[in-house]
Design an enzyme around this catalytic site. Structure first.
Site, PDB file in Angstrom:
ATOM      1  N   ASN A 172      -0.874   2.501  20.851  1.00 20.14           N
ATOM      2  CA  ASN A 172      -0.142   3.647  21.413  1.00 20.14           C
ATOM      3  C   ASN A 172      -0.100   4.843  20.461  1.00 20.14           C
ATOM      4  OD1 ASN A 172       1.684   2.641  19.600  1.00 20.14           O
ATOM      5  ND2 ASN A 172       3.251   2.123  21.102  1.00 20.14           N
ATOM      6  N   LYS A 203      -1.580   6.000  14.126  1.00 21.84           N
ATOM      7  CA  LYS A 203      -2.044   4.616  14.037  1.00 21.84           C
ATOM      8  C   LYS A 203      -3.582   4.524  14.089  1.00 21.84           C
ATOM      9  CE  LYS A 203       2.108   2.510  16.122  1.00 21.84           C
ATOM     10  NZ  LYS A 203       2.565   1.565  17.183  1.00 21.84           N
ATOM     11  N   TYR A 211       7.055  -3.967   9.487  1.00 28.60           N
ATOM     12  CA  TYR A 211       7.502  -4.313  10.847  1.00 28.60           C
ATOM     13  C   TYR A 211       8.397  -5.548  10.869  1.00 28.60           C
ATOM     14  CZ  TYR A 211       4.685  -1.038  13.720  1.00 28.60           C
ATOM     15  OH  TYR A 211       4.167   0.055  14.372  1.00 28.60           O
ATOM     16  N   GLU A 240      11.955   3.740   5.909  1.00 29.15           N
ATOM     17  CA  GLU A 240      10.511   3.839   6.153  1.00 29.15           C
ATOM     18  C   GLU A 240       9.855   4.903   5.255  1.00 29.15           C
ATOM     19  OE1 GLU A 240      10.660   2.321  10.800  1.00 29.15           O
ATOM     20  OE2 GLU A 240       9.913   4.331  10.378  1.00 29.15           O
ATOM     21  N   HIS A 274       3.585   6.086  15.567  1.00 24.77           N
ATOM     22  CA  HIS A 274       4.866   5.441  15.260  1.00 24.77           C
ATOM     23  C   HIS A 274       5.858   6.521  14.878  1.00 24.77           C
ATOM     24  CE1 HIS A 274       7.907   2.876  13.334  1.00 24.77           C
ATOM     25  NE2 HIS A 274       7.947   3.819  12.411  1.00 24.77           N
TER      26      HIS A 274
END
Ligand code: IDP
Ligand code: MG
Length: 136
Positions: free
Chosen positions: A115, A12, A52, A129, A118
């Protein structure tokens, strides 16, 4: 018995920005994942909203989509036996403060929203995905 699977991993924006991509990629390799495909991209907010969309009713949805589209990301297809669950294990809990020692989110994550990584949460979602990022 082998159970070869593929899963989608994203490094990310917070981790790419801090130049942690190579270190994180080494962690995948050290843990016997093969990186089959990889690209560095920046997505639009509309693409983040699509990616998302299962979270669209959540209070953090708008911030999450702003964030994922805020800078370059590295998307990868990882392969290993039980890749989906193995990657979730390596990543650790969503909130870095609750993640086990040694996990990627514990080591690199800043907060629940930043964080660092993913990973797909099921074999079915992994297929969706992977197609999202790698189907031409
Ligand atoms: P996961 O990434 O561990 O699968 P999900 O529940 O699928 O976690 O949430 C997707 C992403 O949304 C998380 O990685 C995190 O960045 C963000 N997120 C999840 N819960 C919260 C929250 O309560 N506040 C802010 N961001 C959140
Ligand atoms: Mg998830």
């Amino acid at each position: 018995m082998s159970n070869l699977e593929q899963t989608l991993s994203i490094i990310k924006p917070d981790a790419v920005e801090r130049n942690l991509s190579n270190e994180i990629k080494k962690e995948f390799i050290k843990n016997d994942f093969q990186i089959l495909k990889e690209k560095k991209i920046q997505i639009s907010k509309i693409e983040a909203e699509e990616f998302y969309k299962i979270h669209q009713t959540k209070p953090f949805y708008n911030d999450l989509c702003d964030y994922l589209s805020s800078g370059p990301i590295i998307v990868m297809v990882l392969e290993k036996n039980s890749a989906v669950s193995e990657n979730r294990k390596l990543m650790g809990a969503t909130d870095p403060n609750k993640a086990e020692p040694g996990t990627l989110r514990k080591k690199y994550g800043i907060s629940i929203d930043k964080n660092s990584v993913h990973g797909s949460d099921s074999v079915e979602n992994a297929k969706i995905e992977i197609d999202f990022f790698f189907k031409n």
